[in-house]
Design a protein around this motif. Structure first.
Motif, short mmCIF file in Angstrom:
data_model
loop_
_atom_site.label_atom_id
_atom_site.label_comp_id
_atom_site.label_asym_id
_atom_site.label_seq_id
_atom_site.Cartn_x
_atom_site.Cartn_y
_atom_site.Cartn_z
N LYS A 1 0.83 -1.21 0.00
CA LYS A 1 0.00 0.00 0.00
C LYS A 1 0.87 1.25 0.00
O LYS A 1 0.57 2.24 -0.69
CB LYS A 1 -0.92 -0.01 1.22
CG LYS A 1 -1.93 1.12 1.24
CD LYS A 1 -2.85 1.00 2.44
CE LYS A 1 -3.87 2.15 2.47
NZ LYS A 1 -4.77 2.04 3.65
N THR A 2 1.95 1.21 0.77
CA THR A 2 2.87 2.34 0.82
C THR A 2 3.50 2.60 -0.54
O THR A 2 3.54 3.75 -1.03
CB THR A 2 3.98 2.09 1.86
OG1 THR A 2 3.39 1.95 3.15
CG2 THR A 2 4.99 3.23 1.87
N MET A 3 3.99 1.55 -1.19
CA MET A 3 4.59 1.70 -2.51
C MET A 3 3.57 2.22 -3.52
O MET A 3 3.89 3.02 -4.41
CB MET A 3 5.16 0.36 -2.99
CG MET A 3 6.41 -0.10 -2.25
SD MET A 3 7.82 1.02 -2.42
CE MET A 3 7.69 1.91 -0.88
N GLY A 4 2.32 1.75 -3.41
CA GLY A 4 1.27 2.22 -4.31
C GLY A 4 1.05 3.72 -4.18
O GLY A 4 0.90 4.43 -5.18
N THR A 5 1.07 4.22 -2.94
CA THR A 5 0.88 5.66 -2.72
C THR A 5 2.06 6.46 -3.25
O THR A 5 1.88 7.48 -3.92
CB THR A 5 0.70 5.93 -1.21
OG1 THR A 5 -0.44 5.22 -0.73
CG2 THR A 5 0.51 7.42 -0.95
N ALA B 1 -2.90 -2.44 -7.29
CA ALA B 1 -1.83 -3.42 -7.06
C ALA B 1 -1.24 -3.28 -5.67
O ALA B 1 -0.91 -4.26 -5.01
CB ALA B 1 -0.74 -3.26 -8.11
N GLY B 2 -1.11 -2.03 -5.21
CA GLY B 2 -0.57 -1.79 -3.88
C GLY B 2 -1.42 -2.43 -2.79
O GLY B 2 -0.90 -2.92 -1.79
N ARG B 3 -2.73 -2.45 -2.99
CA ARG B 3 -3.63 -3.07 -2.01
C ARG B 3 -3.61 -4.59 -2.14
O ARG B 3 -3.60 -5.31 -1.13
CB ARG B 3 -5.05 -2.53 -2.19
CG ARG B 3 -5.17 -1.04 -1.87
CD ARG B 3 -6.60 -0.54 -2.05
NE ARG B 3 -6.69 0.89 -1.76
CZ ARG B 3 -6.81 1.42 -0.56
NH1 ARG B 3 -6.85 0.63 0.50
NH2 ARG B 3 -6.90 2.73 -0.39
N ALA C 1 2.12 -3.92 -12.32
CA ALA C 1 3.23 -4.84 -12.09
C ALA C 1 4.38 -4.17 -11.34
O ALA C 1 5.11 -4.82 -10.60
CB ALA C 1 3.74 -5.39 -13.43
N GLN C 2 4.51 -2.87 -11.54
CA GLN C 2 5.64 -2.15 -10.95
C GLN C 2 5.65 -2.22 -9.43
O GLN C 2 6.69 -2.45 -8.81
CB GLN C 2 5.59 -0.68 -11.42
CG GLN C 2 6.51 0.26 -10.68
CD GLN C 2 7.96 0.13 -11.10
OE1 GLN C 2 8.36 -0.89 -11.65
NE2 GLN C 2 8.74 1.14 -10.83
N ILE C 3 4.49 -2.03 -8.82
CA ILE C 3 4.43 -1.98 -7.35
C ILE C 3 4.85 -3.30 -6.72
O ILE C 3 5.77 -3.33 -5.89
CB ILE C 3 3.00 -1.59 -6.87
CG1 ILE C 3 2.57 -0.26 -7.50
CG2 ILE C 3 2.96 -1.51 -5.35
CD1 ILE C 3 3.52 0.88 -7.26
N PRO C 4 4.21 -4.44 -7.07
CA PRO C 4 4.64 -5.70 -6.44
C PRO C 4 6.07 -6.08 -6.78
O PRO C 4 6.76 -6.71 -5.96
CB PRO C 4 3.64 -6.73 -6.98
CG PRO C 4 3.08 -6.12 -8.23
CD PRO C 4 3.06 -4.65 -7.98
N ASN C 5 6.55 -5.70 -7.96
CA ASN C 5 7.93 -6.02 -8.32
C ASN C 5 8.91 -5.28 -7.41
O ASN C 5 9.90 -5.84 -6.94
CB ASN C 5 8.18 -5.66 -9.79
CG ASN C 5 9.20 -6.58 -10.44
OD1 ASN C 5 9.34 -7.74 -10.07
ND2 ASN C 5 9.91 -6.06 -11.42
N GLN C 6 8.61 -4.00 -7.14
CA GLN C 6 9.47 -3.25 -6.23
C GLN C 6 9.35 -3.74 -4.79
O GLN C 6 10.33 -3.75 -4.05
CB GLN C 6 9.14 -1.75 -6.31
CG GLN C 6 9.79 -1.05 -7.48
CD GLN C 6 9.75 0.45 -7.34
OE1 GLN C 6 8.68 1.04 -7.31
NE2 GLN C 6 10.90 1.08 -7.28
#
Length: 390
Positions: A136-140, A269-271, A320-325
């Protein structure tokens, strides 16, 4: 690594400040793009020289990823961000006051270096968040990054329309100074556990690549889909300004608004990554990327097909970017900055190659060729992502 016993966790106000600072910082890399005709008139530049201005900013940003980003593992990021904020403020002021082309290029390169603030705040957000909330943090934070890229051209064009191109960088100077102060006042101190000399710190990045298979997999998978993404965006304007559309350049630029669908992909994706885990979210997102190129290949000569294809592509790429990071940051908490540097460096190399090859493919194979090229890269990304791990 942030010592959780001494450092407060990431509060909502602090997360909002960091996301907004990322948005404001990354915008500085793109302010100059719509201003190039006016800058060319000011300094009497030809087309060959004017292209060096955005290149200087991007080269500065790439150099910072390689040579400055790793410092986040050995220095307190709050202090490092403070130094970068000063550099960015002075560089923006340098562009505003630039008396000649040489100073302008030098200041633009320094502006790219200062924009490394974004690549310090992202791993800092990962370090301050818990494993349960990291997605969630990365998504924000990535939403802030995406908004900054998409809105930067609108902001700079609007300011320049009424006050001239130099005023854009006066605005950027004030913004950099304000966020530098706010971040200095609000970011917590962190105490890195890594103690390496600078040469060893840079060399250790190659050791990390050799040591961690997940880092190699994540970097290659991300590079493949980002190359496909940039191949599409590098050729889209060429496609829609010619037969059968014959759009104006301004109309072609409106596809950037369609690209804002990526924000929703990042947030979703972040969630999902916090409950599903990274791998299934990446798989679903890559399927969307592959599907988007199928749509673009079959119906890319129709406006509805283009819009749907672009929406699917941006949803998939940012999804895809968020879960990959997230999984990259989870490999080694003491090496998050270096992990991010490796990852983002692969991203930028892939972006440059994807854009260059995409334009070349467009010249001899047309839009269908670009779509098939993108689809091929997306399928390779899926295969690399799903292959059995030893």
């Amino acid at each position: 690594m942030v010592d959780s016993t001494e450092t407060p966790r990431l509060s909502k106000p602090l997360l909002l400040l960091m996301a907004t600072a990322i948005s404001a910082t990354v915008s500085s890399l793109y302010y100059n793009q719509p201003l190039l005709p006016d800058i060319a008139i000011t300094f009497s530049l030809d087309d060959g020289l004017i292209g060096l201005i955005p290149s200087a900013s991007q080269l500065g940003y790439a150099a910072a990823i390689l040579f400055i980003s790793p410092l986040g593992d050995t220095m307190a990021r709050r202090n490092l961000i403070g130094y970068l904020s000063i550099l960015m403020t002075l560089a923006s002021l340098g562009v505003f006051l630039a008396p000649n082309f040489t100073v302008l290029i030098t200041a633009s390169f320094a502006l790219g270096l200062g924009a490394n603030i974004t690549q310090q705040l992202i791993p800092l957000g990962a370090a301050l968040s818990t494993p349960e909330t990291r997605g969630k943090t990365m998504g924000t934070l990535m939403t802030g990054l995406t908004l900054g890229i998409l809105l930067s051209r609108v902001v700079s064009g609007s300011i320049a329309e009424y006050f001239g191109w130099r005023s854009v960088f006066l605005f950027a100077t004030l913004l950099a100074a304000v966020f530098g102060i706010l971040l200095r006042m609000n970011l917590p101190e962190n105490k890195p556990n890594v103690s390496l000399t600078y040469p060893k710190l840079i060399a250790s990045m190659f050791t990390l690549v050799k040591k961690h298979r997940l880092l190699r997999e994540s970097a290659l998978t991300g590079a493949l889909w980002f190359a496909a993404f940039n191949a599409l965006w590098a050729t889209l304007a060429i496609h829609v300004t010619s037969e059968p559309f014959f759009f104006t350049v301004q109309q072609a630029g409106l596809f950037g608004i369609v690209g804002m669908s990526g924000i929703f992909g990042a947030k979703l994706a972040g969630r999902l990554v916090d409950s599903w885990g990274p791998r299934p979210v990446i798989t679903c997102a890559l399927v969307l990327v592959a599907l988007s190129f199928g749509v673009l290949a079959l119906w890319g000569d129709h406006l509805a097909g283009l819009v749907i294809g672009v929406i699917l592509l941006d949803l998939g790429v940012f999804g895809a970017q968020i879960p990959n990071q997230v999984r990259v940051f989870s490999i080694d908490p003491d090496a998050q900055s270096r992990m991010n540097a490796v990852y983002m460096l692969c991203y930028y190399i892939a972006a440059a190659l994807g854009s260059a090859i995409g334009v070349k493919v467009m010249s001899f194979a047309g839009w269908e060729g670009v779509s098939l090229f993108g689809a091929g890269l997306a399928l390779l990304a899926i295969l690399n992502h799903l292959r059995k791990r030893a």
